[in-house]
Design a protein around this motif. Structure first.
Motif, PDB file in Angstrom:
ATOM      1  N   SER A   1       0.838  -1.202   0.000  1.00 47.09           N
ATOM      2  CA  SER A   1       0.000   0.000   0.000  1.00 47.09           C
ATOM      3  C   SER A   1       0.872   1.251   0.000  1.00 47.09           C
ATOM      4  N   GLY A   2       0.303   2.362  -0.411  1.00 43.04           N
ATOM      5  CA  GLY A   2       0.989   3.646  -0.332  1.00 43.04           C
ATOM      6  C   GLY A   2       2.291   3.645  -1.115  1.00 43.04           C
ATOM      7  N   THR A   3       3.352   4.163  -0.507  1.00 38.87           N
ATOM      8  CA  THR A   3       4.652   4.214  -1.173  1.00 38.87           C
ATOM      9  C   THR A   3       5.166   2.816  -1.483  1.00 38.87           C
ATOM     10  N   SER A   4       4.918   1.851  -0.601  1.00 34.34           N
ATOM     11  CA  SER A   4       5.332   0.470  -0.872  1.00 34.34           C
ATOM     12  C   SER A   4       4.614  -0.075  -2.105  1.00 34.34           C
ATOM     13  N   GLY A   5       3.324   0.238  -2.232  1.00 35.98           N
ATOM     14  CA  GLY A   5       2.578  -0.186  -3.405  1.00 35.98           C
ATOM     15  C   GLY A   5       3.074   0.483  -4.670  1.00 35.98           C
ATOM     16  N   ASN A   6       3.399   1.774  -4.585  1.00 37.43           N
ATOM     17  CA  ASN A   6       3.930   2.484  -5.743  1.00 37.43           C
ATOM     18  C   ASN A   6       5.287   1.929  -6.157  1.00 37.43           C
ATOM     19  N   ALA A   7       6.114   1.574  -5.185  1.00 36.09           N
ATOM     20  CA  ALA A   7       7.405   0.962  -5.488  1.00 36.09           C
ATOM     21  C   ALA A   7       7.209  -0.382  -6.177  1.00 36.09           C
ATOM     22  N   ALA A   8       6.239  -1.156  -5.713  1.00 38.38           N
ATOM     23  CA  ALA A   8       5.960  -2.460  -6.323  1.00 38.38           C
ATOM     24  C   ALA A   8       5.534  -2.299  -7.775  1.00 38.38           C
ATOM     25  N   ARG A   9       4.670  -1.336  -8.057  1.00 41.80           N
ATOM     26  CA  ARG A   9       4.208  -1.122  -9.426  1.00 41.80           C
ATOM     27  C   ARG A   9       5.347  -0.677 -10.338  1.00 41.80           C
ATOM     28  N   ALA A  10       6.230   0.171  -9.815  1.00 37.09           N
ATOM     29  CA  ALA A  10       7.360   0.633 -10.611  1.00 37.09           C
ATOM     30  C   ALA A  10       8.357  -0.488 -10.889  1.00 37.09           C
ATOM     31  N   ALA A  11       8.516  -1.394  -9.949  1.00 39.05           N
ATOM     32  CA  ALA A  11       9.498  -2.469 -10.082  1.00 39.05           C
ATOM     33  C   ALA A  11       8.989  -3.645 -10.899  1.00 39.05           C
ATOM     34  N   ALA A  12       7.675  -3.850 -10.933  1.00 35.03           N
ATOM     35  CA  ALA A  12       7.092  -5.055 -11.535  1.00 35.03           C
ATOM     36  C   ALA A  12       7.538  -5.316 -12.976  1.00 35.03           C
ATOM     37  N   PRO A  13       7.559  -4.324 -13.877  1.00 37.34           N
ATOM     38  CA  PRO A  13       7.967  -4.618 -15.261  1.00 37.34           C
ATOM     39  C   PRO A  13       9.377  -5.191 -15.369  1.00 37.34           C
ATOM     40  N   TYR A  14      10.315  -4.668 -14.577  1.00 38.81           N
ATOM     41  CA  TYR A  14      11.685  -5.178 -14.642  1.00 38.81           C
ATOM     42  C   TYR A  14      11.779  -6.564 -14.021  1.00 38.81           C
ATOM     43  N   LEU A  15      11.072  -6.782 -12.927  1.00 38.01           N
ATOM     44  CA  LEU A  15      11.086  -8.111 -12.321  1.00 38.01           C
ATOM     45  C   LEU A  15      10.529  -9.157 -13.283  1.00 38.01           C
ATOM     46  N   GLN A  16       9.503  -8.796 -14.007  1.00 37.60           N
ATOM     47  CA  GLN A  16       8.915  -9.733 -14.971  1.00 37.60           C
ATOM     48  C   GLN A  16       9.928 -10.096 -16.049  1.00 37.60           C
ATOM     49  N   LYS A  17      10.670  -9.102 -16.518  1.00 38.17           N
ATOM     50  CA  LYS A  17      11.695  -9.333 -17.536  1.00 38.17           C
ATOM     51  C   LYS A  17      12.808 -10.231 -17.010  1.00 38.17           C
ATOM     52  N   VAL A  18      13.266  -9.976 -15.796  1.00 38.38           N
ATOM     53  CA  VAL A  18      14.405 -10.715 -15.244  1.00 38.38           C
ATOM     54  C   VAL A  18      14.013 -12.126 -14.810  1.00 38.38           C
ATOM     55  N   LEU A  19      12.869 -12.249 -14.141  1.00 36.02           N
ATOM     56  CA  LEU A  19      12.446 -13.546 -13.613  1.00 36.02           C
ATOM     57  C   LEU A  19      11.799 -14.434 -14.674  1.00 36.02           C
ATOM     58  N   LYS A  20      11.425 -13.822 -15.805  1.00 32.47           N
ATOM     59  CA  LYS A  20      10.749 -14.563 -16.876  1.00 32.47           C
ATOM     60  C   LYS A  20       9.488 -15.248 -16.346  1.00 32.47           C
ATOM     61  N   ALA A  21       8.756 -14.521 -15.545  1.00 37.63           N
ATOM     62  CA  ALA A  21       7.487 -14.988 -14.965  1.00 37.63           C
ATOM     63  C   ALA A  21       6.561 -13.789 -14.862  1.00 37.63           C
TER      64      ALA A  21
END
Length: 359
Positions: A48-68
């Motif tokens: 939630s809040g800043t933690s949620g915003n950080a998660a949304r910003a990080a998700a595209p790169y994590l998807q690319k790296v983890l291939k999931a």
């Protein structure tokens, strides 16, 4: 007891980034072990809040790296149906968010882990966890915690992929080098923001409300930038994906609505379009900021160029800085310093936003 303010934590971000990179193997080990043992095909980032915003910003790169598949959701928007090999990563800088605690308890049957900013907290007592190496952040509106959370999520994915042999060592080394370079440039970029806010303070204060627009990953940075302005200036602000901003919200443009435009890379077709929109907005007499990247940190009035590569996964680290600096400096002039925190405590006492016991 010394009390540290937002300015202190903003200035500490370069050191926090370097420390996270240097200690990545040990700090990320719990996630690496769980990810590689589960063999997950989908990762949920819950915050939630800043933690949620950080998660949304990080998700595209994590998807690319983890291939999931990687999906960022709020604790109150958990999937109704969970099938396949899913892993839940619960993110809370305080480790005390009641809605995140409830989400952990709800999804306890599935593989899960927490990422928190505190060694001693309610969430860490409930599940395995990784603790941000940046340490405690005392200021209410989080700044260092935002960039540290994104960086740690990146490092967790990189370490898991490296040890799981799903990422070539050369690609891993290149990614780490880019993150190290970004950390080295942060001090120069932060200094640019302090100079800019000091020079443009009177103009920035003319805005009664703010709109922040970005494309791609930057749309999620825009959400956090707007949150920082609301938490500190106590004036309405909203973050938009650029195309969605064009379809309706731009009808609000006026001389008292500030605009912050997070420019896409120079080769993007949207770059010229966004600059044209910013120019229209500025000609209305409104405070307008354009935020781009270049070889070194420079400014011309409200055109900010940060020392950064244009790789989308690096954008959150430098694009967030103008709103952080505004949130640290402008409340003193506005007379809003500390008021938001007081209101939050009143609400927390009434509805229980945070757990009272740390366990």
């Amino acid at each position: 007891m010394i009390t540290y303010d937002m300015r202190y934590y903003i200035n500490r971000q370069p050191d926090a980034m370097r420390e996270a990179i240097e200690t990545r193997a040990a700090a990320c080990a719990p996630f690496v072990a769980l990810w590689n043992s589960v063999g997950a095909d989908r990762l949920y980032l819950v915050g939630s809040g800043t933690s949620g915003n950080a998660a949304r910003a990080a998700a595209p790169y994590l998807q690319k790296v983890l291939k999931a598949e990687v999906t960022a959701v709020s604790p109150t928007s958990l999937p109704a149906l969970v099938t396949g090999r899913h892993l839940f990563l619960f993110i809370s800088q305080s480790g005390q968010s009641t809605n995140t605690v409830a989400a952990i308890e709800k999804m306890a049957a599935y593989p899960h882990l927490a990422l928190t900013g505190e060694a001693l907290c309610r969430i860490n007592s409930l599940c395995p966890h990784v603790v941000l190496t940046c340490g405690h952040e005392e200021a209410g509106p989080k700044t260092m915690g935002y960039t540290a959370t994104i960086l740690t999520l990146y490092l967790m994915a990189l370490e898991a992929s490296r040890t799981g042999k799903t990422m070539a060592q050369t690609d891993y080394d290149a990614a780490i080098e880019k993150l190290q370079q970004m950390a080295e440039r942060m001090r120069e970029n932060i200094a640019l923001c302090w100079d800019w806010v000091a020079a443009q303070e009177k103009q920035l204060l003319l805005a009664r409300h703010w709109a922040v627009a970005g494309a791609g990953v930057s749309q999620f940075v825009a959400g956090e930038a707007a949150l920082k302005l609301m938490e500190t200036l106590l004036r309405p602000a909203a973050g938009f994906e650029y195309e969605e901003y064009l379809h309706g919200p731009t009808m609000m443009l006026s001389d008292d609505m500030g605009g912050m435009y997070l420019l896409p890379p120079s080769e993007s077709a949207d770059r010229v379009r966004m600059e044209a929109l910013a120019d229209i907005h500025e000609k209305m007499g409104a405070p307008v900021i354009t935020v781009g990247a270049g070889e070194k940190a420079v400014r011309e009035d409200n055109q900010l160029i940060f020392a950064a590569a244009e790789d989308p996964f690096l954008a959150p680290f430098w694009q967030i800085l103008p709103s952080q600096a505004m949130g640290a400096v402008l409340p003193e002039t506005l007379g809003t310093a500390g008021r938001g925190k007081a209101v939050f405590h009143q609400i927390d006492e009434a509805v229980g936003v945070k757990c009272k016991e740390r366990q």
